[in-house]
Write a protein that holds these residues in place. Sequence first.
Motif, PDB file in Angstrom:
ATOM      1  N   HIS A 163       0.849  -1.187   0.000  1.00  0.00           N
ATOM      2  CA  HIS A 163       0.000   0.000   0.000  1.00  0.00           C
ATOM      3  C   HIS A 163       0.889   1.243   0.000  1.00  0.00           C
ATOM      4  CE1 HIS A 163      -4.032   1.733   0.831  1.00  0.00           C
ATOM      5  NE2 HIS A 163      -3.334   2.717   1.375  1.00  0.00           N
ATOM      6  N   GLY A 185      -3.111   6.237  -2.349  1.00  0.00           N
ATOM      7  CA  GLY A 185      -3.627   7.464  -1.763  1.00  0.00           C
ATOM      8  C   GLY A 185      -2.704   8.619  -2.052  1.00  0.00           C
ATOM      9  N   GLN A 192      -6.483   9.478   8.684  1.00  0.00           N
ATOM     10  CA  GLN A 192      -7.623   8.826   8.046  1.00  0.00           C
ATOM     11  C   GLN A 192      -7.169   7.790   7.017  1.00  0.00           C
ATOM     12  OE1 GLN A 192     -10.230  11.543   6.012  1.00  0.00           O
ATOM     13  NE2 GLN A 192     -11.864  10.043   5.775  1.00  0.00           N
ATOM     14  N   LEU A 193      -6.187   8.161   6.191  1.00  0.00           N
ATOM     15  CA  LEU A 193      -5.688   7.222   5.183  1.00  0.00           C
ATOM     16  C   LEU A 193      -4.994   6.027   5.821  1.00  0.00           C
ATOM     17  CD1 LEU A 193      -4.234   9.644   2.467  1.00  0.00           C
ATOM     18  CD2 LEU A 193      -6.344   8.317   2.348  1.00  0.00           C
ATOM     19  N   LEU A 210      -5.424   4.825   8.953  1.00  0.00           N
ATOM     20  CA  LEU A 210      -6.386   3.994   9.675  1.00  0.00           C
ATOM     21  C   LEU A 210      -7.233   3.166   8.711  1.00  0.00           C
ATOM     22  CD1 LEU A 210      -7.525   6.464  12.485  1.00  0.00           C
ATOM     23  CD2 LEU A 210      -6.140   4.395  12.764  1.00  0.00           C
ATOM     24  N   GLN A 211      -7.541   3.718   7.561  1.00  0.00           N
ATOM     25  CA  GLN A 211      -8.269   2.960   6.548  1.00  0.00           C
ATOM     26  C   GLN A 211      -7.454   1.749   6.104  1.00  0.00           C
ATOM     27  OE1 GLN A 211      -9.721   5.319   3.234  1.00  0.00           O
ATOM     28  NE2 GLN A 211      -9.537   3.584   1.829  1.00  0.00           N
ATOM     29  N   ARG A 212      -6.169   1.967   5.869  1.00  0.00           N
ATOM     30  CA  ARG A 212      -5.290   0.855   5.495  1.00  0.00           C
ATOM     31  C   ARG A 212      -5.175  -0.145   6.648  1.00  0.00           C
ATOM     32  NH1 ARG A 212      -3.615  -3.445   3.382  1.00  0.00           N
ATOM     33  NH2 ARG A 212      -1.409  -3.952   3.729  1.00  0.00           N
ATOM     34  N   GLU A 251      -5.961  14.081   8.084  1.00  0.00           N
ATOM     35  CA  GLU A 251      -6.119  13.441   6.779  1.00  0.00           C
ATOM     36  C   GLU A 251      -5.129  12.295   6.607  1.00  0.00           C
ATOM     37  OE1 GLU A 251      -6.232  16.219   3.540  1.00  0.00           O
ATOM     38  OE2 GLU A 251      -7.426  17.643   4.691  1.00  0.00           O
ATOM     39  N   ARG A 275      -7.389  -0.876   8.951  1.00  0.00           N
ATOM     40  CA  ARG A 275      -8.609  -1.683   9.032  1.00  0.00           C
ATOM     41  C   ARG A 275      -8.626  -2.761   7.949  1.00  0.00           C
ATOM     42  NH1 ARG A 275     -10.719   3.648  10.024  1.00  0.00           N
ATOM     43  NH2 ARG A 275     -11.376   3.827  12.216  1.00  0.00           N
ATOM     44  N   GLU A 276      -8.198  -2.373   6.734  1.00  0.00           N
ATOM     45  CA  GLU A 276      -8.136  -3.364   5.642  1.00  0.00           C
ATOM     46  C   GLU A 276      -7.179  -4.493   6.005  1.00  0.00           C
ATOM     47  OE1 GLU A 276      -6.845  -1.054   2.376  1.00  0.00           O
ATOM     48  OE2 GLU A 276      -8.792  -0.115   1.994  1.00  0.00           O
TER      49      GLU A 276
END
Length: 312
Positions: free
Chosen positions: A265, A288, A300-301, A303-305, A297, A307-308
């Motif tokens: 990622h 991203g 957010q990016l 934490l999104q990764r 911001e 969770r995935e």
Amino acid sequence: MTGILNSVDQRTNLVGQNRLELLIFRLGRGQRFAINVFKVQEVVKLPKLRPVPHSHPHVCGVAQLRGKAVPVIDLALAIGLGKTRDLDNASLIVAEYNRTVQAFLIGAIETIVNLNWEDILPPPKGTGRQHYLTAITRVDKDIVEILDVERVLADIAPMNTSVSTQMLDSELIERARALRLKALVAEDSATALGQVRETLAELGIAVEAAQDGLQALQRLQSVVARGVTVTDEYLLLVTDAEMPEMDGYRLTAEVRANPQLASLHVIMHTSLSGSFNQAMVKKVGCDGFLSKFAPDELAQLVLQRLREFLNA
């Protein structure tokens, strides 16, 4: 003066080819310095400045440029060379960094040079202004110092690196800490690296740093050479765009071209902004894109990764 900068289209064609253009100018007693042309909006002769009471000592006033009030920073003073004295021959570099527009008071403008990032080297150890440099290069056999403008700006207005409380997920962060997850961060600015490190620490993620794209790529190649899956070693790669030896666009393209690295990622985190840059990061395959520096911001990016990764 108005003709010294090439068109935006011509300059942006260099991005993704591991090339850049540098604007060369002089400060103080004639030392040669540079910044990336891509960040420069215009170069103008020094206009009349309006003083700003109680401003930072490095801010020498405000200029009215195209109907907007733009703060002016004495660049020589900011990096320790003393106040600019020869105002008759001074110019302003108007540039966008970290989502803001500011002007830098400089001495004589010289030229623009087109170089490979391979020609851009980290500053040597022990140089007096090392903490204000991201790199050096040679132009006409002379050393040219490439300035860490993010450091200059951070001295004047320190960046907030804290993540808003409502963004934090304590359970998720504890899981990240328990798994000892880490990010590889490719960044040549010590100031920008510190900002990323502090923000990711709040998310429970450690940072392993590489000072340029080539070093980051070699680090990734060494991981898979040991037989380790790259996503087991790093949660993600956060890369700057502009770096010595190999820029972030080439780094991302190299990662995507290698089957053993392609699943990593990648977030492009850069002070460059604009629709062209967003198109470039999509072209080379970033997951991203984020303009510096916004801790929420970035969080957010990441934490999104996270969770995935945890739900995979």
